[in-house]
Write a protein that holds these residues in place. Structure first.
Motif, PDB file in Angstrom:
ATOM      1  N   ASN A   1       0.840  -1.194   0.000  1.00 33.59           N
ATOM      2  CA  ASN A   1       0.000   0.000   0.000  1.00 33.59           C
ATOM      3  C   ASN A   1       0.879   1.249   0.000  1.00 33.59           C
TER       4      ASN A   1
ATOM      5  N   SER B   1      -0.318   4.087  -1.270  1.00 35.51           N
ATOM      6  CA  SER B   1      -1.288   5.150  -1.551  1.00 35.51           C
ATOM      7  C   SER B   1      -1.279   6.245  -0.503  1.00 35.51           C
TER       8      SER B   1
ATOM      9  N   HIS C   1      -7.215   1.827   4.456  1.00 33.77           N
ATOM     10  CA  HIS C   1      -7.776   1.713   3.111  1.00 33.77           C
ATOM     11  C   HIS C   1      -8.821   0.598   3.111  1.00 33.77           C
ATOM     12  N   THR C   2     -10.088   0.966   2.971  1.00 29.21           N
ATOM     13  CA  THR C   2     -11.167  -0.013   3.047  1.00 29.21           C
ATOM     14  C   THR C   2     -10.993  -1.128   2.029  1.00 29.21           C
ATOM     15  N   ASN C   3     -10.611  -0.791   0.796  1.00 33.63           N
ATOM     16  CA  ASN C   3     -10.469  -1.799  -0.246  1.00 33.63           C
ATOM     17  C   ASN C   3      -9.245  -2.689  -0.047  1.00 33.63           C
ATOM     18  N   LEU C   4      -8.339  -2.267   0.810  1.00 35.44           N
ATOM     19  CA  LEU C   4      -7.138  -3.063   1.076  1.00 35.44           C
ATOM     20  C   LEU C   4      -7.176  -3.720   2.455  1.00 35.44           C
TER      21      LEU C   4
ATOM     22  N   ARG D   1      -8.435  -2.377   5.398  1.00 37.06           N
ATOM     23  CA  ARG D   1      -8.334  -1.473   6.544  1.00 37.06           C
ATOM     24  C   ARG D   1      -7.098  -1.743   7.385  1.00 37.06           C
TER      25      ARG D   1
ATOM     26  N   GLY E   1     -20.105   2.349   3.052  1.00 32.86           N
ATOM     27  CA  GLY E   1     -19.472   1.735   1.893  1.00 32.86           C
ATOM     28  C   GLY E   1     -20.372   0.796   1.106  1.00 32.86           C
ATOM     29  N   ASP E   2     -20.095   0.725  -0.204  1.00 39.63           N
ATOM     30  CA  ASP E   2     -20.758  -0.208  -1.126  1.00 39.63           C
ATOM     31  C   ASP E   2     -22.261   0.010  -1.209  1.00 39.63           C
TER      32      ASP E   2
ATOM     33  N   ARG F   1       0.353  -2.254 -10.370  1.00 41.77           N
ATOM     34  CA  ARG F   1      -0.783  -2.985  -9.799  1.00 41.77           C
ATOM     35  C   ARG F   1      -0.867  -4.418 -10.324  1.00 41.77           C
TER      36      ARG F   1
ATOM     37  N   ILE G   1      -0.064  -0.671  -4.839  1.00 38.75           N
ATOM     38  CA  ILE G   1      -1.186   0.253  -5.008  1.00 38.75           C
ATOM     39  C   ILE G   1      -0.663   1.668  -4.782  1.00 38.75           C
TER      40      ILE G   1
ATOM     41  N   ARG H   1      -1.114   6.072  -6.242  1.00 34.95           N
ATOM     42  CA  ARG H   1      -2.137   7.004  -6.716  1.00 34.95           C
ATOM     43  C   ARG H   1      -1.525   7.980  -7.710  1.00 34.95           C
TER      44      ARG H   1
END
Length: 508
Positions: free
Chosen positions: A128, A130, A135-138, A140, A224-225, A467, A476, A478
Motif C-alpha cells: 500500500n 497510496s 484503506h477499506t479496499n485493502l 483497513r 461503503g458499497d 498494480r 497500489i 495514486r
C-alpha cells in the motif's frame, strides 16, 4: 356462384400473401445491407483450428496427467476446455499468441499455469503506497506481527473459547475481550459482533423493535458499497423518527418527537462524513440530559473506534472513553478503523443494556469467532501497554514528516543507480496522507511523497504496471497531476526492497 366467390376470395388472399412475402424479402435485403457480414476464417486460421488437439489428447500430456493424479480430474478437464476455448478466440482474432497451437509443449505449459492460477489464493498481500492508512479496499487496519503466534495456537489447537477454566463449566466468549474493553473505555460491560453495522442492527432490534428511534435527519448517512444506515436500522424492526433538517437539528426537535412509542434516542457521529456551513446540532450533554428526563437510553454510533487521544498527531476524533464518560447508555464502534484491530463491532456501556442486547436471538447470528477474538485481544493488550509500535496503524499515524522525508531520501538513493536507462524522473515533494476507512473525513496528515514521471509510460500506465506486475507483489499507488505518487507512510520498511524492484520493472 358460390364457387366463383370462394375462388375470388382465395385469389385475393393469395395475392396478399405474395405481397407480404415480397415485403419481408425487401426488409431482409435492407437489413442485410446494414449488418456487417461475418468474416469467414482465413485459410491459415482454418488450418490452425484443425491442428488443435482434443481434450483427451491434452489430458495425456505428462504435466497435465500429473495434475489429474494430484487434484480433482474434473477441475483439470474444465481448465483444459477453457484453455482451448480461449485459444480458439485468439485464432479468430488473429493474435500472435495463437500462431502455433499445435505445439503440445506450449499448450501443456499453458494448462499447468492456468491450473496453478486457479488454485492460487485470490486474497493476496499488496504494498500500500497510496498513503491511505485505513484503506477499506485493502482490508483497513493491518494487524500486529506478534499476532501470528497467537493465531497459530488458537487456530490449530483447542481453546477455552466458551469454557470457564476456574469453575469447569460453560463460559461466554465475551469474557476474553470484555475486561480489556472495560479498562480501555470505562464501560460497565462490552460485547463484540462482526462489524459496526451489525452492532447498530442488534442494538436497535433489542431495545427498540416495534417502537421508535429518534435520529437527526442529517445523520442518516450512506456507508461503503451503497449500504445506507436508515435501511440497516429498518431491518431491526424499529421505526425511524427523523427530526430536524440535513444541516440543522435542535434539542427541541428531539423533545417534540418524544412520545409513548419512543424507545431510543440515537446519535450518529460523523466519522465518515462532514456537513459544513450553516449547521447546528444539540450538545452531547443536552441530548443525554434529555434522555435522562424522558427515561430513554441515548445511544451513540461512534463509528471509527478511537481509543486514545490523537490530537497531538493531527487527528481530532472523540474517544470511546469520552463518550462513555459523557453519559451515553451504549456506544457502538468499529474494530478495524482507528482502533487498528480486526473487523468487529463493539457494543459498550451500561451493564443492564449490554446484557439485554446480548440476550437477543440475533446475537448468535452476528457474534465473532475465536480468530477474531484472538486478534482483538492482542490489539487491546497492546493498547494497555501503550505499545504503539506494535500497532501498524498507530505507528503510521505517529510518523513525522521528517521521518518520512529521510526514508524517501534513502529510498531514492538506493533506486537511482538502477534507473540509468529508464528515462524517468523522480523527486520528493510535500503531500498529504489520509486516515481513510470511514474516519476523519476532512483531516489529513502532512507527508513527503515520491513523485514519478516517465518518458516511456504515462502515469496511468505506470499505476497499472505496478498494480499488475509480471512477478512480485502488486503495488497500489495514486496519481495526481499526471505523476505517479508513492507515500512511504503506508509502506512497511521491510517492503522497501520489493517496492524498489517493482518500480524498476514498471519504469523499464
Amino acid at each position: 356462384m358460390k364457387q366463383r366467390a370462394s375462388l375470388q376470395r382465395l385469389t385475393v388472399r393469395t395475392a396478399a400473401f405474395h405481397a407480404s412475402v415480397a415485403a419481408v424479402a425487401r426488409l431482409c435485403s435492407n437489413v442485410a445491407m446494414t449488418v456487417p457480414a461475418k468474416h469467414a476464417p482465413s485459410r491459415d486460421q482454418t488450418a490452425l483450428l484443425r491442428q488443435m488437439p482434443s481434450v483427451d489428447e491434452l489430458l495425456q500430456l505428462p504435466g497435465v496427467a500429473k495434475l489429474c493424479s494430484q487434484i480433482d480430474r474434473g477441475f483439470v478437464v474444465d481448465t483444459v476446455r477453457q484453455v482451448l476455448s480461449q485459444l480458439r478466440r485468439e485464432i479468430a482474432a488473429g493474435e500472435g499468441s495463437a500462431q502455433q497451437p499445435n505445439s503440445l509443449a506450449a499448450l501443456e505449459q499453458r494448462i499447468v499455469h492456468a491450473v496453478q492460477q486457479e488454485l492460487a489464493p485470490s486474497l493476496q498481500p499488496v504494498i500500500n503506497a497510496s498513503g491511505v492508512i485505513l484503506h477499506t479496499n485493502l482490508g483497513r487496519a493491518p494487524l500486529p506481527a506478534q499476532l501470528i503466534q497467537d493465531l497459530r495456537l488458537t487456530a490449530t489447537q483447542y481453546t477455552n473459547l466458551e469454557y470457564d477454566l476456574t469453575t469447569g463449566t460453560r463460559g461466554k466468549r465475551d469474557a476474553h475481550t470484555a475486561r480489556l474493553l472495560q479498562h480501555l473505555t470505562g464501560a460497565e460491560s462490552a460485547i463484540v459482533v462482526n462489524n459496526c453495522a451489525a452492532a447498530v442492527l442488534l442494538t436497535l432490534a433489542a431495545l427498540a423493535r416495534g417502537g421508535e428511534v429518534i435520529v437527526s435527519r442529517g445523520e442518516l448517512i450512506e456507508i461503503g458499497d451503497g449500504f445506507r444506515i436508515p435501511e440497516i436500522m429498518e431491518q431491526s424492526g424499529a421505526i425511524l423518527r427523523e427530526v430536524g433538517t440535513t444541516n440543522r437539528t435542535r434539542l427541541a426537535d428531539y423533545e417534540h418527537a418524544i412520545n409513548e412509542k419512543t424507545r431510543v434516542l440515537l446519535r450518529v457521529h460523523p466519522s465518515n462524513f462532514q456537513v459544513t456551513g450553516f449547521t447546528e446540532k444539540p450538545d452531547v450533554v443536552e441530548l443525554i440530559a434529555l434522555g435522562q428526563r424522558a427515561n430513554l437510553p441515548v445511544v451513540e454510533d461512534l463509528g471509527s473506534g478511537c481509543l486514545v487521544d490523537l490530537s497531538a498527531h493531527g487527528i481530532s476524533e472523540p474517544t470511546a472513553r469520552q463518550s462513555i464518560s459523557a453519559g451515553f447508555a451504549l456506544v457502538l464502534f468499529s474494530g478495524d478503523k482507528l482502533l487498528g484491530g480486526p473487523q468487529a463491532g463493539i457494543i459498550a456501556g451500561q451493564k443492564e443494556l449490554v446484557a439485554k442486547v446480548r440476550r437477543h436471538p440475533l446475537f448468535r447470528a452476528l457474534r465473532v469467532d475465536k480468530l477474531t477474538i484472538t486478534a482483538l485481544e492482542c490489539v487491546l493488550r497492546a493498547y494497555l501497554r501503550a505499545d504503539w509500535n506494535a500497532l501498524p496503524s498507530q505507528r503510521m499515524i505517529r510518523l513525522t514528516t521528517a521521518e518520512i522525508s529521510q526514508r524517501a531520501t534513502n529510498f531514492l538513493h538506493a533506486l537511482q543507480p538502477l534507473l540509468a536507462n529508464a528515462d524517468a524522473e523522480l523527486e520528493i515533494a510535500d503531500g498529504a496522507s489520509l486516515v481513510g476507512g470511514g474516519s476523519t473525513p476532512a483531516q489529513s496528515l502532512p507527508t513527503r511523497l515520491i513523485r514519478v514521471s516517465s518518458a516511456r509510460h504515462s502515469a496511468t500506465q505506470l499505476e497499472a504496471r505496478l498494480r499488475r506486475p509480471f512477478t512480485g507483489i502488486p503495488v497500489i499507488a495514486r496519481i495526481a497531476d499526471d505523476r505517479l505518487l508513492l507515500d512511504l507512510r503506508t509502506v512497511f520498511p521491510e517492503q522497501d526492497v520489493a517496492l524498489r524492484d517493482s518500480l524498476v520493472a514498471a519504469l523499464h
